[in-house]
Design a protein around this motif. Structure first.
Motif: not given
Length: 268
Positions: A62-63, A90, A93-94, A96-99
């Protein structure tokens, strides 16, 4: 029963583990949670020398950022458990949020006020199996794509230099990497160690075939060239059209691969 169900929802532990923890903690939920966590730590320590060869491999893109995570365990039974897969998701998902940029950063990620490593340890206590976050890979580019092979044992991610690379084109490259297991993007990025090994293998095969000693290096170079064609992504034959290479396919679709990663728990 209501208290047991509530604790089970909070921790994911089994009914009997929750019942026993509540009894030991005199119905104090915070103490009961701590008891369950400590049990997980004890089991993880006890089984630290066991081999965790099964597990779940997941990927996301993503992005401009794509990542693969492998959460490992001891048995296929646990690997297919919905709660085990949900934990891997889970953590992903984290990610992908924090890279994060390393497996250590992944282990240190905070999820529900605990670290990813703590959650894995707690899940180990629930299942009684050794668990570990073993593989973490990521790529970045204008376009990124992921491919997860059915069964959650193999995944690939690919980054492209151009924006808006067609989804099917990007997916084709990810599936090529999954199916053909290239060692690198191109021959220039093959390590010197691998090149030296392939040259030695080529010379030894030629020697066993009775070729003249003076010809061994030339024969080995020819076999190395064949290795590049079969084992580097850009030179491989496209699995959907054996009349073109991956480089040809990318050129026809105005796409350039920057990097790819492949993680598998299958024996190959």
């Amino acid at each position: 029963m209501a208290d047991i169900s509530k604790l089970r929802t909070m921790t994911g532990a089994g009914m009997m583990d929750c019942k026993n923890a509540l009894i030991e903690a005199n119905s104090d939920f915070e103490k009961a949670i701590e008891i369950i966590r400590k049990k997980g730590q004890a089991i993880a320590a006890k089984r630290s020398d066991r081999e965790a060869s099964e597990g779940c491999v997941l990927a996301a893109a993503k992005d401009g950022f794509a990542a693969i995570i492998a959460l490992k365990c001891e048995t296929d039974f646990v690997a297919k458990n919905a709660d085990f897969i949900a934990l891997a998701q889970k953590i992903l998902d984290r990610i992908m949020a924090k890279k994060p940029h390393s497996i250590q950063e992944v282990n240190d990620l905070k999820i529900d006020e605990r670290t990813a490593a703590d959650l894995v340890t707690e899940r180990s206590g629930i299942t009684g199996e050794k668990m570990e976050l073993d593989f973490y890979e990521y790529v970045e580019g204008e376009t990124v794509v992921e491919y997860i092979h059915p069964g959650n044992k193999l995944a690939t991610i690919v980054a492209f230099a151009q924006k808006d690379v067609e989804r099917q084109v990007a997916r084709d490259i990810a599936m090529q990497a999954a199916a053909m297991n290239p060692v690198s993007l191109d021959r220039q990025s093959v390590s010197e160690k691998i090149i030296a090994q392939e040259l030695e293998i080529g010379r030894e095969k030629a020697r066993q075939e009775g070729k003249p000693e003076a010809m061994l290096d030339k024969i080995a170079e020819g076999r190395l060239n064949k290795f590049f064609q079969e084992s580097t992504l850009l030179e491989q034959t496209f699995i959907k059209d054996n009349k073109m290479s991956i480089a040809d396919y990318l050129k026809a679709n105005n796409a350039t691969v920057l990097a790819f990663r492949r993680v598998t728990l299958n024996q190959e």
